[in-house]
Scaffold this motif. Sequence first.
Motif, PDB file in Angstrom:
ATOM      1  N   GLU A  38      27.675  82.961  46.476  1.00  0.00           N
ATOM      2  CA  GLU A  38      26.337  83.461  45.511  1.00  0.00           C
ATOM      3  C   GLU A  38      25.107  82.715  45.802  1.00  0.00           C
ATOM      4  OE1 GLU A  38      27.482  84.038  41.042  1.00  0.00           O
ATOM      5  OE2 GLU A  38      28.590  82.183  41.753  1.00  0.00           O
ATOM      6  N   ASP A  39      24.015  83.168  45.914  1.00  0.00           N
ATOM      7  CA  ASP A  39      22.654  82.972  46.194  1.00  0.00           C
ATOM      8  C   ASP A  39      22.165  82.525  44.758  1.00  0.00           C
ATOM      9  OD1 ASP A  39      23.225  83.996  48.628  1.00  0.00           O
ATOM     10  OD2 ASP A  39      21.638  85.278  48.775  1.00  0.00           O
ATOM     11  N   SER A  40      21.276  81.369  45.000  1.00  0.00           N
ATOM     12  CA  SER A  40      20.497  80.729  43.734  1.00  0.00           C
ATOM     13  C   SER A  40      19.162  80.207  44.269  1.00  0.00           C
ATOM     14  CB  SER A  40      21.256  80.035  42.859  1.00  0.00           C
ATOM     15  OG  SER A  40      21.620  78.866  43.511  1.00  0.00           O
ATOM     16  N   ARG A  41      18.105  79.958  43.468  1.00  0.00           N
ATOM     17  CA  ARG A  41      17.169  79.467  43.859  1.00  0.00           C
ATOM     18  C   ARG A  41      16.859  78.315  42.625  1.00  0.00           C
ATOM     19  NH1 ARG A  41      13.713  81.369  47.791  1.00  0.00           N
ATOM     20  NH2 ARG A  41      14.294  83.422  48.382  1.00  0.00           N
ATOM     21  N   VAL A  42      16.365  77.148  43.197  1.00  0.00           N
ATOM     22  CA  VAL A  42      15.500  76.077  42.461  1.00  0.00           C
ATOM     23  C   VAL A  42      14.305  75.796  42.816  1.00  0.00           C
ATOM     24  CG1 VAL A  42      16.079  73.983  41.419  1.00  0.00           C
ATOM     25  CG2 VAL A  42      18.072  75.367  41.812  1.00  0.00           C
ATOM     26  N   GLY A  43      13.221  76.329  42.467  1.00  0.00           N
ATOM     27  CA  GLY A  43      11.856  76.139  42.970  1.00  0.00           C
ATOM     28  C   GLY A  43      11.743  77.047  44.257  1.00  0.00           C
ATOM     29  N   ASP A  44      11.413  76.269  45.288  1.00  0.00           N
ATOM     30  CA  ASP A  44      11.346  76.961  46.617  1.00  0.00           C
ATOM     31  C   ASP A  44      12.516  76.701  47.395  1.00  0.00           C
ATOM     32  OD1 ASP A  44       8.776  77.698  46.182  1.00  0.00           O
ATOM     33  OD2 ASP A  44       7.768  75.922  47.226  1.00  0.00           O
ATOM     34  N   ALA A  45      13.418  75.920  46.916  1.00  0.00           N
ATOM     35  CA  ALA A  45      14.638  75.793  47.617  1.00  0.00           C
ATOM     36  C   ALA A  45      15.796  76.961  47.404  1.00  0.00           C
ATOM     37  CB  ALA A  45      15.534  74.417  47.059  1.00  0.00           C
ATOM     38  N   ARG A  46      16.330  77.385  48.532  1.00  0.00           N
ATOM     39  CA  ARG A  46      17.444  78.513  48.034  1.00  0.00           C
ATOM     40  C   ARG A  46      18.919  77.833  48.452  1.00  0.00           C
ATOM     41  NH1 ARG A  46      17.829  83.870  51.722  1.00  0.00           N
ATOM     42  NH2 ARG A  46      19.782  84.761  50.574  1.00  0.00           N
ATOM     43  N   PHE A  47      19.690  78.003  47.641  1.00  0.00           N
ATOM     44  CA  PHE A  47      21.113  77.519  47.942  1.00  0.00           C
ATOM     45  C   PHE A  47      22.146  78.505  47.755  1.00  0.00           C
ATOM     46  CE2 PHE A  47      18.496  74.328  45.734  1.00  0.00           C
ATOM     47  CZ  PHE A  47      18.686  73.255  46.293  1.00  0.00           C
ATOM     48  N   LEU A  48      23.323  78.347  48.367  1.00  0.00           N
ATOM     49  CA  LEU A  48      24.376  79.304  48.715  1.00  0.00           C
ATOM     50  C   LEU A  48      25.652  78.369  47.965  1.00  0.00           C
ATOM     51  CD1 LEU A  48      24.242  80.345  52.325  1.00  0.00           C
ATOM     52  CD2 LEU A  48      23.590  81.787  50.173  1.00  0.00           C
ATOM     53  N   THR A  49      26.290  78.903  47.083  1.00  0.00           N
ATOM     54  CA  THR A  49      27.489  78.151  46.154  1.00  0.00           C
ATOM     55  C   THR A  49      28.581  79.009  46.866  1.00  0.00           C
ATOM     56  OG1 THR A  49      26.181  77.592  44.427  1.00  0.00           O
ATOM     57  CG2 THR A  49      28.499  77.620  44.269  1.00  0.00           C
ATOM     58  N   VAL A  50      29.397  78.497  47.389  1.00  0.00           N
ATOM     59  CA  VAL A  50      30.702  79.176  47.987  1.00  0.00           C
ATOM     60  C   VAL A  50      31.939  78.419  47.161  1.00  0.00           C
ATOM     61  CG1 VAL A  50      32.250  79.284  49.788  1.00  0.00           C
ATOM     62  CG2 VAL A  50      29.886  78.919  50.647  1.00  0.00           C
TER      63      VAL A  50
END
Length: 110
Positions: A38-50
């Motif tokens: 799943e993709d997510s964002r916190v501010g300008d940072a983009r994260f992938l949670t596997v």
Amino acid sequence: MACAALAACSGGESVPKGRVIDCAVGGAAKFLPDCFVEDSRVGDARFLTVRHKDGAFRRFQMVDDGRGVVSADGADEATAEWSSEGVLQVTVAGDRYRFPARMKADAPQP
């Protein structure tokens, strides 16, 4: 009450949300389509949670320096390798993940 009955009928297992990706977790030799990202964002940072089928998960932060992703949580460092087929293979401890991706043309070559 109805909700509890429904969970009992379905075995209580839920399928993780997200796109399916190939992974080899726990030191497995063979990649299988057993992980969900799943993709997510916190501010300008983009994260992938596997998420693994057993409920375990790893979070990665996407970076623009040619590596693709780095570990976002935990003490284990992620290493990433780009393939000519457009796949980013990420290894953390005994777990490996294959993300379909494209390397930016202006990114430094690893």
